[in-house]
Motif scaffolding. Structure first.
Motif, PDB file in Angstrom:
ATOM      1  N   ARG A 232       0.943   4.052  -2.935  1.00 59.62           N
ATOM      2  CA  ARG A 232       0.740   5.483  -2.663  1.00 59.62           C
ATOM      3  C   ARG A 232       1.843   6.312  -3.321  1.00 59.62           C
ATOM      4  NH1 ARG A 232      -1.231   8.804   1.737  1.00 59.62           N
ATOM      5  NH2 ARG A 232      -1.883   6.972   2.911  1.00 59.62           N
TER       6      ARG A 232
ATOM      7  N   VAL B 294      -8.576  -5.641  -2.674  1.00 62.21           N
ATOM      8  CA  VAL B 294      -8.506  -4.594  -1.656  1.00 62.21           C
ATOM      9  C   VAL B 294      -9.906  -4.028  -1.418  1.00 62.21           C
ATOM     10  CG1 VAL B 294      -6.107  -3.923  -2.040  1.00 62.21           C
ATOM     11  CG2 VAL B 294      -7.905  -2.896  -3.430  1.00 62.21           C
TER      12      VAL B 294
ATOM     13  N   SER C 139      -2.752   3.087  -8.490  1.00 59.56           N
ATOM     14  CA  SER C 139      -2.094   4.250  -7.896  1.00 59.56           C
ATOM     15  C   SER C 139      -2.393   5.517  -8.700  1.00 59.56           C
ATOM     16  CB  SER C 139      -0.580   4.030  -7.862  1.00 59.56           C
ATOM     17  OG  SER C 139       0.096   5.216  -7.508  1.00 59.56           O
TER      18      SER C 139
ATOM     19  N   LEU D 148       0.822  -1.207   0.000  1.00 65.06           N
ATOM     20  CA  LEU D 148       0.000   0.000   0.000  1.00 65.06           C
ATOM     21  C   LEU D 148       0.859   1.261   0.000  1.00 65.06           C
ATOM     22  CD1 LEU D 148      -2.907  -0.899   2.458  1.00 65.06           C
ATOM     23  CD2 LEU D 148      -2.893  -1.003  -0.040  1.00 65.06           C
TER      24      LEU D 148
ATOM     25  N   ARG E 155      -7.750   5.342   1.572  1.00 68.38           N
ATOM     26  CA  ARG E 155      -7.137   4.820   0.345  1.00 68.38           C
ATOM     27  C   ARG E 155      -7.586   5.602  -0.886  1.00 68.38           C
ATOM     28  NH1 ARG E 155      -7.910  -1.662   1.738  1.00 68.38           N
ATOM     29  NH2 ARG E 155      -6.410  -1.693   3.481  1.00 68.38           N
TER      30      ARG E 155
END
Length: 265
Positions: free
Chosen positions: A88, A98, A229, A84, A104
């Motif tokens: 990011r 997920v 992302s 994660l 998030r």
């Protein structure tokens, strides 16, 4: 060579289908480089098989989606919490299985939903009549030793308690479901929160499936997404991913992949 009208229609029809497929692939293929996907061992969703090749339900699904997009994938083995963080930062492009959370959504795009699963309390079979919790709140009033997997989302109430861990219920976190299972079998915890399909798959691999049981206490069903992302994946790529995912579901290939793994659980 002269074609009859029927032969001409058939051939132009086939050419039209091929052209449509080519145009569809071209429209979806906006990957100027392979997309990176993080993974960690989580049977039956992602793992290395007996031949040492990467396999699993999620691996097959994301590969099938990428094939429809005309994109290549590069898989990187990494613990979920670090996965994660790197997503990011834009160092990894995609994550599968997920849940969507407000935190998030600040740094990631989410696909349409593609599967659901429920986390249950897993205990040793010999303790099946020992624990009678009807809710997580009731569990927090006991001295039960609960195992969870670091970075996983179990619902707001559970995760808030995990962060504080200031009641009688003792929570221990580890980096994988496999470690939690080992702790449960070794009597280092009394129970674990996990996907029963995952835990039974892991226990079956080591010949100890009959030693565990699913407690009636379950958490709310989790809805899973593919996450991209915002630092490295464009909105267009996520749009194409959704189109490919929908095509996979409509064709029946999606269900065929899922059923093959679930029937073996």
């Amino acid at each position: 060579m002269t074609l009859s009208s029927g032969e001409y229609s058939r051939r132009t029809g086939v050419l039209g289908i091929l052209l449509c497929l080519a145009l569809t692939s071209a429209a979806l293929a906006d990957c100027d480089r392979p997309l990176s996907v993080g993974w960690e061992s989580w049977r039956p969703y992602m793992y290395k098989n007996e031949e040492g090749s990467l396999s699993g339900l999620d691996i097959e699904l994301i590969q099938a989606v990428a094939d429809r997009m005309g994109c290549q994938l590069e898989f990187s083995e990494i613990p979920f919490k670090r996965h994660l963080l790197q997503l990011r930062q834009g160092k990894i492009d995609l994550a599968t299985s997920v849940q969507k959370t407000a935190a998030r959504e600040e740094y990631a795009w989410f696909s349409q939903t593609y599967r659901t699963s429920a986390s249950n309390l897993i205990i040793r079979r010999e303790d099946a009549d020992r624990y009678h919790f009807k809710s997580f709140k009731e569990m927090t009033q006991s001295r039960f030793r609960l195992g969870v997997t670091r970075g996983y989302f179990y619902g707001d109430d559970v995760n808030k308690y995990i962060e504080k861990d200031d009641g009688p219920l003792h929570v221990e976190d580890v980096v994988s479901d496999e470690l939690n299972l080992m702790k449960l079998l070794a009597r280092r915890v009394d129970g674990i929160f996990a996907d029963p399909i995952v835990i039974y798959s892991l226990a079956r691999d080591i010949g100890r499936k009959d030693e565990i049981a699913v407690h009636p206490l379950g958490l709310v069903s989790d809805t899973f997404y593919i996450m991209g992302s915002k630092a490295s994946v464009s909105p267009k790529t996520m749009e194409n991913l959704n189109q490919a995912l929908q095509s996979l579901q409509q064709s029946g290939e999606f269900d065929a992949i899922v059923n093959r793994y679930l029937e073996g659980s």
